[in-house]
Design a protein around this motif. Structure first.
Motif, PDB file in Angstrom:
ATOM      1  N   VAL A 126      -0.656  -0.330  13.561  1.00 49.24           N
ATOM      2  CA  VAL A 126      -1.109   0.727  12.699  1.00 49.24           C
ATOM      3  C   VAL A 126      -0.564   0.699  11.186  1.00 49.24           C
ATOM      4  O   VAL A 126      -1.275   0.959  10.136  1.00 49.24           O
ATOM      5  N   LYS A 127       0.551   0.345  11.166  1.00 57.02           N
ATOM      6  CA  LYS A 127       1.462   0.597  10.084  1.00 57.02           C
ATOM      7  C   LYS A 127       0.811  -0.482   8.987  1.00 57.02           C
ATOM      8  O   LYS A 127       0.669  -0.298   7.635  1.00 57.02           O
ATOM      9  N   ALA A 128       0.443  -1.879   9.507  1.00 59.30           N
ATOM     10  CA  ALA A 128       0.121  -2.572   8.465  1.00 59.30           C
ATOM     11  C   ALA A 128      -1.301  -2.416   7.929  1.00 59.30           C
ATOM     12  O   ALA A 128      -1.488  -2.685   6.579  1.00 59.30           O
ATOM     13  N   VAL A 129      -2.357  -1.779   8.837  1.00 59.43           N
ATOM     14  CA  VAL A 129      -3.451  -1.418   8.370  1.00 59.43           C
ATOM     15  C   VAL A 129      -3.478  -0.405   7.328  1.00 59.43           C
ATOM     16  O   VAL A 129      -4.052  -0.238   6.316  1.00 59.43           O
ATOM     17  N   ALA A 130      -2.494   0.603   7.650  1.00 55.64           N
ATOM     18  CA  ALA A 130      -2.439   1.798   6.807  1.00 55.64           C
ATOM     19  C   ALA A 130      -1.816   1.472   5.465  1.00 55.64           C
ATOM     20  O   ALA A 130      -2.371   1.916   4.350  1.00 55.64           O
ATOM     21  N   LEU A 131      -0.900   0.468   5.386  1.00 57.02           N
ATOM     22  CA  LEU A 131      -0.352   0.167   4.361  1.00 57.02           C
ATOM     23  C   LEU A 131      -1.522  -0.910   3.554  1.00 57.02           C
ATOM     24  O   LEU A 131      -1.366  -0.356   2.125  1.00 57.02           O
ATOM     25  N   LEU A 132      -2.142  -1.798   4.095  1.00 55.50           N
ATOM     26  CA  LEU A 132      -3.090  -2.198   2.880  1.00 55.50           C
ATOM     27  C   LEU A 132      -4.193  -1.154   2.756  1.00 55.50           C
ATOM     28  O   LEU A 132      -4.582  -1.368   1.558  1.00 55.50           O
ATOM     29  N   ILE A 133      -4.739  -0.266   3.319  1.00 60.22           N
ATOM     30  CA  ILE A 133      -5.623   0.494   2.964  1.00 60.22           C
ATOM     31  C   ILE A 133      -5.217   1.458   1.967  1.00 60.22           C
ATOM     32  O   ILE A 133      -5.890   1.794   0.892  1.00 60.22           O
ATOM     33  N   HIS A 134      -3.992   1.895   2.049  1.00 53.65           N
ATOM     34  CA  HIS A 134      -3.252   2.521   0.911  1.00 53.65           C
ATOM     35  C   HIS A 134      -3.181   1.943  -0.237  1.00 53.65           C
ATOM     36  O   HIS A 134      -3.360   2.408  -1.635  1.00 53.65           O
ATOM     37  N   ARG A 135      -2.776   0.424  -0.210  1.00 56.11           N
ATOM     38  CA  ARG A 135      -3.100  -0.375  -1.429  1.00 56.11           C
ATOM     39  C   ARG A 135      -4.482  -0.453  -1.880  1.00 56.11           C
ATOM     40  O   ARG A 135      -4.539  -0.458  -3.102  1.00 56.11           O
ATOM     41  N   LEU A 136      -5.404  -0.360  -1.095  1.00 54.56           N
ATOM     42  CA  LEU A 136      -6.640  -0.596  -1.489  1.00 54.56           C
ATOM     43  C   LEU A 136      -7.401   0.608  -2.218  1.00 54.56           C
ATOM     44  O   LEU A 136      -8.112   0.660  -3.395  1.00 54.56           O
ATOM     45  N   GLU A 137      -7.070   1.838  -1.808  1.00 54.87           N
ATOM     46  CA  GLU A 137      -7.560   3.034  -2.233  1.00 54.87           C
ATOM     47  C   GLU A 137      -6.625   3.891  -3.288  1.00 54.87           C
ATOM     48  O   GLU A 137      -7.151   4.824  -3.812  1.00 54.87           O
ATOM     49  N   SER A 138      -5.498   3.489  -3.477  1.00 59.66           N
ATOM     50  CA  SER A 138      -4.630   3.970  -4.334  1.00 59.66           C
ATOM     51  C   SER A 138      -4.906   3.592  -5.937  1.00 59.66           C
ATOM     52  O   SER A 138      -5.176   2.438  -6.175  1.00 59.66           O
ATOM     53  N   LYS A 139      -5.030   4.698  -6.803  1.00 58.20           N
ATOM     54  CA  LYS A 139      -5.202   4.262  -7.955  1.00 58.20           C
ATOM     55  C   LYS A 139      -3.834   4.124  -8.867  1.00 58.20           C
ATOM     56  O   LYS A 139      -4.031   3.715 -10.115  1.00 58.20           O
ATOM     57  N   LYS A 140      -2.823   4.122  -8.095  1.00 57.07           N
ATOM     58  CA  LYS A 140      -1.643   4.182  -8.757  1.00 57.07           C
ATOM     59  C   LYS A 140      -1.017   2.659  -8.779  1.00 57.07           C
ATOM     60  O   LYS A 140      -1.220   2.259  -7.842  1.00 57.07           O
ATOM     61  N   LYS A 141      -0.166   2.321  -9.642  1.00 51.93           N
ATOM     62  CA  LYS A 141       0.429   1.135  -9.688  1.00 51.93           C
ATOM     63  C   LYS A 141       1.677   1.320  -8.511  1.00 51.93           C
ATOM     64  O   LYS A 141       2.348   2.223  -8.908  1.00 51.93           O
ATOM     65  N   MET A 142       1.508   0.585  -7.674  1.00 53.78           N
ATOM     66  CA  MET A 142       2.872   0.466  -6.505  1.00 53.78           C
ATOM     67  C   MET A 142       3.677  -0.660  -6.306  1.00 53.78           C
ATOM     68  O   MET A 142       3.105  -1.899  -6.707  1.00 53.78           O
ATOM     69  N   LYS A 143       5.012  -0.654  -6.239  1.00 51.06           N
ATOM     70  CA  LYS A 143       6.041  -1.734  -5.927  1.00 51.06           C
ATOM     71  C   LYS A 143       5.476  -2.018  -4.471  1.00 51.06           C
ATOM     72  O   LYS A 143       5.364  -1.395  -3.754  1.00 51.06           O
ATOM     73  N   PRO A 144       5.837  -3.427  -4.194  1.00 53.27           N
ATOM     74  CA  PRO A 144       5.493  -3.887  -2.903  1.00 53.27           C
ATOM     75  C   PRO A 144       6.486  -3.016  -1.872  1.00 53.27           C
ATOM     76  O   PRO A 144       7.666  -2.692  -2.306  1.00 53.27           O
ATOM     77  N   GLN A 145       5.917  -2.809  -0.785  1.00 49.44           N
ATOM     78  CA  GLN A 145       6.573  -1.856   0.325  1.00 49.44           C
ATOM     79  C   GLN A 145       6.996  -2.851   1.569  1.00 49.44           C
ATOM     80  O   GLN A 145       6.249  -3.489   1.988  1.00 49.44           O
ATOM     81  N   ILE A 146       8.083  -2.652   1.831  1.00 43.78           N
ATOM     82  CA  ILE A 146       8.610  -3.476   3.378  1.00 43.78           C
ATOM     83  C   ILE A 146       9.000  -2.394   4.292  1.00 43.78           C
ATOM     84  O   ILE A 146       9.765  -1.416   4.059  1.00 43.78           O
ATOM     85  N   ILE A 147       8.143  -2.520   5.314  1.00 45.05           N
ATOM     86  CA  ILE A 147       8.521  -1.540   6.493  1.00 45.05           C
ATOM     87  C   ILE A 147       8.938  -2.143   7.774  1.00 45.05           C
ATOM     88  O   ILE A 147       8.547  -3.125   8.239  1.00 45.05           O
ATOM     89  N   GLN A 148      10.105  -1.806   7.914  1.00 43.58           N
ATOM     90  CA  GLN A 148      10.927  -2.380   9.098  1.00 43.58           C
ATOM     91  C   GLN A 148      11.174  -1.632  10.312  1.00 43.58           C
ATOM     92  O   GLN A 148      11.746  -0.410  10.160  1.00 43.58           O
ATOM     93  N   LEU A 149      10.250  -1.696  11.383  1.00 47.98           N
ATOM     94  CA  LEU A 149      10.637  -1.069  12.667  1.00 47.98           C
ATOM     95  C   LEU A 149      11.754  -1.455  13.416  1.00 47.98           C
ATOM     96  O   LEU A 149      12.129  -2.582  13.539  1.00 47.98           O
TER      97      LEU A 149
END
Length: 339
Positions: free
Chosen positions: A299-322
């Motif tokens: 879930v997190k991997a897909v959500a992170l990728l879609i957020h990257r795809l659809e965001s118009k803002k420049k974002m720093k890489p995110q590391i999610i550690q579960l």
């Protein structure tokens, strides 16, 4: 088949107005016009040509997922989470497996990219960092899953493997075990394997126990050598009273190896496994394990990728550690002899 021109004519509006409704853009549109267009779409049973839309928008609403070894049951739950999150967001997925082959991994990534997937999620083998650097430079969206790619700064979803291993070893130590064996596949720059071994060593050191290299068994990934490695550990004159296994496949091989050695679990040797599946409690005995949040990882991997795809803002890489958790079952107990 009805076209967008037919719908516009039926509703008495422009094509652009129909297109706005199809894209969910109702801003500056009256409720009356919106309902009129929706009614025309329903009456004419109009369905947009998804291929044409993709070509026009340069988006396919499809995500590629490349796994290192799809035969590992761990990935079934991850793919379930990935599929459900993708569907929820209006995306589809395409999956391929690299079979731990770096050349095949590269081919799979390039194949999916050539098929115009919007981005990729990669469980990397660890030999394609040059390609990832190229993606970063060209701003092609990707997410690393389960395994790191060295020190690369990229969107990543991983599990705290060090902590998972430490918890398992600490539990065995608390039960009175002092000689604890570990089985793992060759690390080969694969971060989960490196981290689980590190967690094992950290737990021993934290409790003032020596790190005995003879208790660390590196197994061949392809020939079921976990059985032989287990027998070798249990034939030692000063054999371990517990064994920690770091992989779903090794779980069964360690249990089999203990049985072949003529020892009972947990009376003669305790076994603590890694990864948890619905059939784990059905083993004889039911196996204590480090359970990874596999569904959540997908879930997190897909959500992170879609957020990257659809965001118009420049974002720093995110590391999610579960965080993993340990599940205690009947395969572990206090040793008969505490040395």
């Amino acid at each position: 088949m009805a076209t967008i021109d037919d719908v516009a004519q039926r509703a008495g509006v422009s094509k652009s107005s129909v297109s706005r409704v199809l894209n969910g853009n109702f801003e500056y549109m009256s409720e009356e016009m919106k309902n009129k267009i929706l009614a025309a779409i329903a009456e004419m049973n109009y369905s947009p040509n998804s291929l044409a839309q993709s070509l026009k928008k340069k988006k396919t609403k499809v995500i590629g997922i490349i796994l290192s070894d799809i035969s590992n049951p761990f990935w079934a739950e991850i793919l379930k989470g990935a599929q459900e999150e993708a569907n929820r967001c209006g995306y589809g997925i395409m999956v391929s497996s690299s079979n731990e082959d770096p050349e095949l991994e590269r081919d799979n990534i390039l194949m999916l990219k050539s098929r115009q997937v919007d981005g990729v999620i990669i469980n990397t083998i660890g030999n394609t960092n040059e390609l990832f650097e190229e993606f970063i430079a060209k701003k092609y969206p990707f997410v690393l899953l389960d395994r790191l790619a060295g020190d690369m700064k990229a969107d990543t979803v991983v599990v705290n493997n060090v902590n998972g291993a430490k918890q398992a070893i600490q539990y065995l130590i608390d039960q009175g075990h002092r000689r604890i064996g570990i089985l793992l596949y060759p690390t080969n720059n694969k971060s989960p394997r490196i981290e689980r071994l590190e967690g094992y060593k950290q737990a021993l050191s934290m409790n003032g126990l020596p790190i005995d290299e003879s208790l660390i068994k590196i197994c061949d990934q392809n020939n079921g050598s976990g059985i032989q490695a287990t027998q070798e550990l249990l034939s030692m004159s000063d054999r371990p009273t517990a064994i920690f296994t770091t992989n779903a496949r090794l779980n069964l091989e360690v249990l089999s190896g203990a049985k072949k050695a003529g020892l009972r679990v947990p009376t003669d040797v305790s076994i603590f496994g890694y990864d948890d599946f619905p059939w784990i409690p059905l083993l004889d005995p039911p196996l204590s394990t480090v359970a990874q949040p596999a569904y959540e990882m997908g879930v997190k991997a897909v959500a992170l990728l879609i957020h990257r795809l659809e965001s118009k803002k420049k974002m720093k890489p995110q590391i999610i550690q579960l965080e993993p958790k340990i599940i205690i079952r009947a395969s572990c107990s206090s040793p008969v002899k505490i040395e």
